[in-house]
Design an enzyme around this catalytic site. Sequence first.
Site, PDB file in Angstrom:
ATOM      1  N   TYR A  58     -30.516  -5.796  11.098  1.00  0.00           N
ATOM      2  CA  TYR A  58     -29.127  -6.126  10.802  1.00  0.00           C
ATOM      3  C   TYR A  58     -28.721  -5.457   9.493  1.00  0.00           C
ATOM      4  CZ  TYR A  58     -29.938  -9.889  14.217  1.00  0.00           C
ATOM      5  OH  TYR A  58     -30.268 -10.623  15.335  1.00  0.00           O
TER       6      TYR A  58
ATOM      7  N   SER B 231     -25.981 -16.150  20.566  1.00  0.00           N
ATOM      8  CA  SER B 231     -24.666 -15.950  21.205  1.00  0.00           C
ATOM      9  C   SER B 231     -24.299 -17.114  22.125  1.00  0.00           C
ATOM     10  CB  SER B 231     -24.630 -14.622  21.982  1.00  0.00           C
ATOM     11  OG  SER B 231     -24.783 -13.529  21.115  1.00  0.00           O
TER      12      SER B 231
ATOM     13  N   HIS C 192     -38.522  -8.702  17.894  1.00  0.00           N
ATOM     14  CA  HIS C 192     -37.108  -8.677  18.277  1.00  0.00           C
ATOM     15  C   HIS C 192     -36.900  -8.164  19.705  1.00  0.00           C
ATOM     16  CE1 HIS C 192     -32.879  -8.093  16.286  1.00  0.00           C
ATOM     17  NE2 HIS C 192     -32.789  -8.643  17.478  1.00  0.00           N
TER      18      HIS C 192
ATOM     19  N   GLY D 264     -20.806 -16.913  23.566  1.00  0.00           N
ATOM     20  CA  GLY D 264     -20.414 -15.689  24.260  1.00  0.00           C
ATOM     21  C   GLY D 264     -19.800 -14.661  23.334  1.00  0.00           C
ATOM     22  N   ARG D 265     -20.401 -14.495  22.140  1.00  0.00           N
ATOM     23  CA  ARG D 265     -19.922 -13.540  21.132  1.00  0.00           C
ATOM     24  C   ARG D 265     -18.447 -13.770  20.806  1.00  0.00           C
ATOM     25  NH1 ARG D 265     -23.741 -10.871  24.162  1.00  0.00           N
ATOM     26  NH2 ARG D 265     -25.479 -10.088  22.931  1.00  0.00           N
ATOM     27  N   GLY D 266     -18.090 -15.052  20.711  1.00  0.00           N
ATOM     28  CA  GLY D 266     -16.734 -15.431  20.333  1.00  0.00           C
ATOM     29  C   GLY D 266     -15.790 -15.647  21.496  1.00  0.00           C
ATOM     30  N   PHE D 267     -16.220 -15.303  22.709  1.00  0.00           N
ATOM     31  CA  PHE D 267     -15.335 -15.446  23.862  1.00  0.00           C
ATOM     32  C   PHE D 267     -14.926 -16.896  24.085  1.00  0.00           C
ATOM     33  CE2 PHE D 267     -14.599 -16.028  28.451  1.00  0.00           C
ATOM     34  CZ  PHE D 267     -13.563 -15.134  28.637  1.00  0.00           C
ATOM     35  N   PHE D 268     -15.851 -17.833  23.884  1.00  0.00           N
ATOM     36  CA  PHE D 268     -15.527 -19.237  24.125  1.00  0.00           C
ATOM     37  C   PHE D 268     -14.834 -19.899  22.930  1.00  0.00           C
ATOM     38  CE2 PHE D 268     -18.802 -18.502  27.370  1.00  0.00           C
ATOM     39  CZ  PHE D 268     -18.073 -18.895  28.481  1.00  0.00           C
TER      40      PHE D 268
ATOM     41  N   GLY E  43     -11.189 -16.883  23.868  1.00  0.00           N
ATOM     42  CA  GLY E  43     -10.945 -16.161  25.104  1.00  0.00           C
ATOM     43  C   GLY E  43     -10.613 -14.697  24.853  1.00  0.00           C
TER      44      GLY E  43
END
Length: 341
Positions: A60, A206, A127, A209-213, A216
Site C-alpha cells: 500500500y 471490502s 498477501h 463493496g468498495r463503497g458501493f453499499f 450505490g
Amino acid sequence: MAGIRRVKLDSQGFEVSAQGLGCMGMSYFFGAPKPEPDMIKVIHHAINAGITFLDTSDVYGPETNEILIGKALKGGMREKVNLATKFGVKYDNREMEVSGDPAYVKYACEASLRRLGVDCIDLYYQHRIDNRVPIEITMGALKELVEEGKIKYVGLSEASASTIRRAHAVHPLTAIQLEWSLWSRDVEEEIIPTCRELGIGIVSYSPLGRGFFSSGPKVLENLEDGDMRKDLPRFQAENLEHNTIMFKKVSDMAAKKGCTPSQLSLAWVHHQGNDVVPIPGTTKIENLEQNIGALSVKLTPADMAELEAIASSDSVKGGRYWDGIPTFIDTETPPLSSWKA
C-alpha cells in the site's frame, strides 16, 4: 474500551476488536494519498473508540501506508492495537509480481518491522499466493519468524481451501483474509467451511463493496484520478445499472430497520459469526462512526434470509477484479517434492 466487543479470532486465542480498520485507502488505490495528519487523527479516533485491529500491507503506497501506521502508533498507541500487515506483492516497472520465496519472506518482514517502528507484528499475512513456490516452503519461513519472535500469528489472503489445508499443516493459521460482502459470496462454498473446520478466523475485506453499499452508483461521482474503482468490472456502466437494483433493495430494507445501507450491509457480515471480523476502510471520522454503528444493528433470522435473497448469485454482474489479478481461484502451488532451493 468504549463499546466495541472483542472476539477470539481463532482457536489459538488471538483476541481483537469485533471490527477492524482497513488502512489501504489512506495511501493507495483510491486516488492520491490523503493528508498524513488527517489520517493519523482517523486512526487515533478508531483506537480511542475501541477498534484495536489495524490492517495494512507493504504494497500500500507502496510502503507509505506502513510508515503512516508507524507514525500513528507512536506515543503509547502501539500497546492498544493488534497490528496486521502483509507481504508477497511487489511491483517491478509497474508489473505486479507475487513472491513466496523464503528469503523474500524474511527480507519483507524485516522491512515492515522497520517501517512500522515495531519489534513484532501481531498478524503477518501472505498477501497473495505465489503459485511457483510450494506453500509449505513459504509457511516454513513464516514459522521461523514466529520462533524468532518477529511475528506472533500467521495468515493468508486470497487462498483456496486446499492451499489453506496444506499451509495449516505446517504451522497453525490464525486468519484468512478474503473479500466477503453482500456482493462477494463465492467464498461461502468451500473456504468458509474449511476455516471453521480448522479453527481459523475469517477477516472480511471490502465488506461494503468498495463503497458501493455506502452510496450505490453515486460512489463513482467524485472519484479521483488513479482510483481503482474506475476500472473494476462491477463499476462499469454495463454492470452498474444491474448492480444498482441490489443497492436499492438494500436501501429500502435499511430504511425499515432504521439504519443506513452501509450499516445494514456491514451488520450482515457481523452476523456471520464471532469468528468473522470485517475491516472496513475509511478516511473520514464520520464514516468511521457510521461503521461502528453497524455493531448495534440487530438482524433476525428472517432479516438475514431476506438479505441473502437480495444478494443471490444472479444479483451481481462483473468480476471482483480485472483480468490478471490473482485471487483464491488460482492459488494452487506445486507439491513440496518439486521444490529445489
